[in-house]
Motif scaffolding. Structure first.
Motif, PDB file in Angstrom:
ATOM      1  N   THR A  76      -3.526   1.256   9.435  1.00 47.48           N
ATOM      2  CA  THR A  76      -2.672   1.122   8.267  1.00 47.48           C
ATOM      3  C   THR A  76      -3.489   1.115   6.996  1.00 47.48           C
ATOM      4  O   THR A  76      -3.191   1.809   6.028  1.00 47.48           O
ATOM      5  N   ASN A 101       2.696   3.141  13.159  1.00 42.22           N
ATOM      6  CA  ASN A 101       2.946   1.773  12.735  1.00 42.22           C
ATOM      7  C   ASN A 101       4.025   1.755  11.666  1.00 42.22           C
ATOM      8  O   ASN A 101       4.429   2.797  11.151  1.00 42.22           O
ATOM      9  N   GLU A 102       4.489   0.575  11.320  1.00 44.24           N
ATOM     10  CA  GLU A 102       5.645   0.444  10.435  1.00 44.24           C
ATOM     11  C   GLU A 102       5.366   0.869   9.007  1.00 44.24           C
ATOM     12  O   GLU A 102       6.300   1.089   8.220  1.00 44.24           O
ATOM     13  N   PHE A 103       4.101   0.964   8.606  1.00 48.65           N
ATOM     14  CA  PHE A 103       3.766   1.309   7.235  1.00 48.65           C
ATOM     15  C   PHE A 103       3.306   2.761   7.074  1.00 48.65           C
ATOM     16  O   PHE A 103       2.881   3.160   5.993  1.00 48.65           O
ATOM     17  N   THR A 105      -2.733  -1.207  -6.734  1.00 45.63           N
ATOM     18  CA  THR A 105      -1.391  -1.748  -6.633  1.00 45.63           C
ATOM     19  C   THR A 105      -0.912  -2.115  -8.030  1.00 45.63           C
ATOM     20  O   THR A 105      -1.669  -2.635  -8.852  1.00 45.63           O
ATOM     21  N   PHE A 132       6.355   6.573   4.082  1.00 42.91           N
ATOM     22  CA  PHE A 132       6.355   6.156   2.682  1.00 42.91           C
ATOM     23  C   PHE A 132       7.097   7.174   1.827  1.00 42.91           C
ATOM     24  O   PHE A 132       7.377   8.293   2.247  1.00 42.91           O
ATOM     25  N   ASP A 171       5.128   4.229  -2.190  1.00 42.36           N
ATOM     26  CA  ASP A 171       5.735   2.987  -1.709  1.00 42.36           C
ATOM     27  C   ASP A 171       5.961   3.087  -0.210  1.00 42.36           C
ATOM     28  O   ASP A 171       6.748   3.910   0.255  1.00 42.36           O
ATOM     29  N   ASN A 172       5.252   2.250   0.550  1.00 43.66           N
ATOM     30  CA  ASN A 172       5.432   2.255   2.010  1.00 43.66           C
ATOM     31  C   ASN A 172       6.217   1.048   2.505  1.00 43.66           C
ATOM     32  O   ASN A 172       6.258   0.785   3.705  1.00 43.66           O
ATOM     33  N   GLY A 173       6.837   0.332   1.580  1.00 41.63           N
ATOM     34  CA  GLY A 173       7.609  -0.839   1.971  1.00 41.63           C
ATOM     35  C   GLY A 173       6.807  -2.115   2.002  1.00 41.63           C
ATOM     36  O   GLY A 173       7.372  -3.213   2.038  1.00 41.63           O
ATOM     37  N   GLY A 174       5.491  -1.989   1.971  1.00 41.53           N
ATOM     38  CA  GLY A 174       4.635  -3.167   1.962  1.00 41.53           C
ATOM     39  C   GLY A 174       3.744  -3.213   0.740  1.00 41.53           C
ATOM     40  O   GLY A 174       3.425  -4.290   0.229  1.00 41.53           O
ATOM     41  N   VAL A 175       3.338  -2.035   0.259  1.00 40.70           N
ATOM     42  CA  VAL A 175       2.445  -1.929  -0.890  1.00 40.70           C
ATOM     43  C   VAL A 175       2.978  -0.839  -1.813  1.00 40.70           C
ATOM     44  O   VAL A 175       3.404   0.223  -1.357  1.00 40.70           O
TER      45      VAL A 175
END
Length: 236
Positions: free
Chosen positions: A12, A87-89, A133, A92, A109-113
């Protein structure tokens, strides 16, 4: 289970930072095609494709006299989504801005960062100026602020020849056929970065830019792959 979780975390992070200059580059030369050599310590778009399903109709990417490097970004205001696997990230969404002629900003934007990537385009290089970021769509830097930024690496560089290198990347193919959920692309340029335990690849297509990322991590005989592939582009 611990080993699998470790590989997911590592991959990730690799996918998140692969678009910017590597920290290791700080100790290596960055080759500039204007006849100078500097170190990174010192430096520190249209969709013109043919029929749906391919990028047939675009000029061949290796005809470097007719391919401006600005063509390796989607056009200003375009949004695109990448399907992720591994993986979940890995999946994007990006939005592309071209506030000034030779500068591109990509919000990812990958939902986490939420990342902001800033690039400067010259005749022979696309420089990475920043990858950080930020709060959602902070105000664009001014042209004076952009001009004052010091390159931290090279994102893509001519000549598009197999075996050519820049930073830690090597061009391994210039005519790759790559299938993505969005369409099949011809004549993709593939660049690769390898170290002891990992391989990272990026696939570039004229008129679209990055259409695929791939990260392969190995550990004690096991391997794990994370991919991000272009799935949709606004208006197409």
């Amino acid at each position: 289970m611990k080993k699998a979780n470790y590989l997911i975390i590592v991959l990730t992070l690799a996918l998140l930072v692969t678009g910017c200059a590597d920290k290791a580059v700080k100790d290596k030369d960055v080759s500039i095609k204007d006849g100078t050599n500097i170190t990174s310590k010192e430096t520190a778009q249209k969709n013109q494709g043919g029929e749906q399903g391919t990028n047939e109709g675009l000029p061949h990417q290796n005809d470097e006299t007719t391919v401006p490097l600005r063509d390796f970004f989607l056009k200003d205001g375009t949004k695109a989504h990448y399907k992720g696997e591994g993986n979940e990230f890995a999946g994007f969404t990006i939005e592309v801005a071209q506030p000034y002629e030779n500068y591109f900003i990509i919000y990812e934007d990958n939902g986490g960062v939420f990342l902001r990537k800033i690039f400067k385009v010259t005749d022979n290089q696309i420089y990475t100026l920043e990858e950080s970021t930020v709060n959602y769509k902070d105000e664009f830097p001014s042209i004076e602020e952009l001009d004052a930024l010091t390159p931290v690496g090279i994102y893509l560089q001519k000549p598009f020849e197999k075996g050519a290198t820049f930073d830690l990347w090597t061009i391994i193919k210039t005519d790759e056929t790559v299938e993505t959920p969005f369409r099949t692309f011809e004549n993709a340029i593939v660049i690769e970065k390898k170290d002891k335990n990992s391989i990272n690849r990026k696939y570039f297509v004229q008129g679209f830019g990055e259409v695929k990322r791939e990260a392969i991590q190995t550990s004690e005989g096991n391997s794990f792959t994370v991919t991000s592939e272009l799935e949709s582009v606004d208006g197409h």
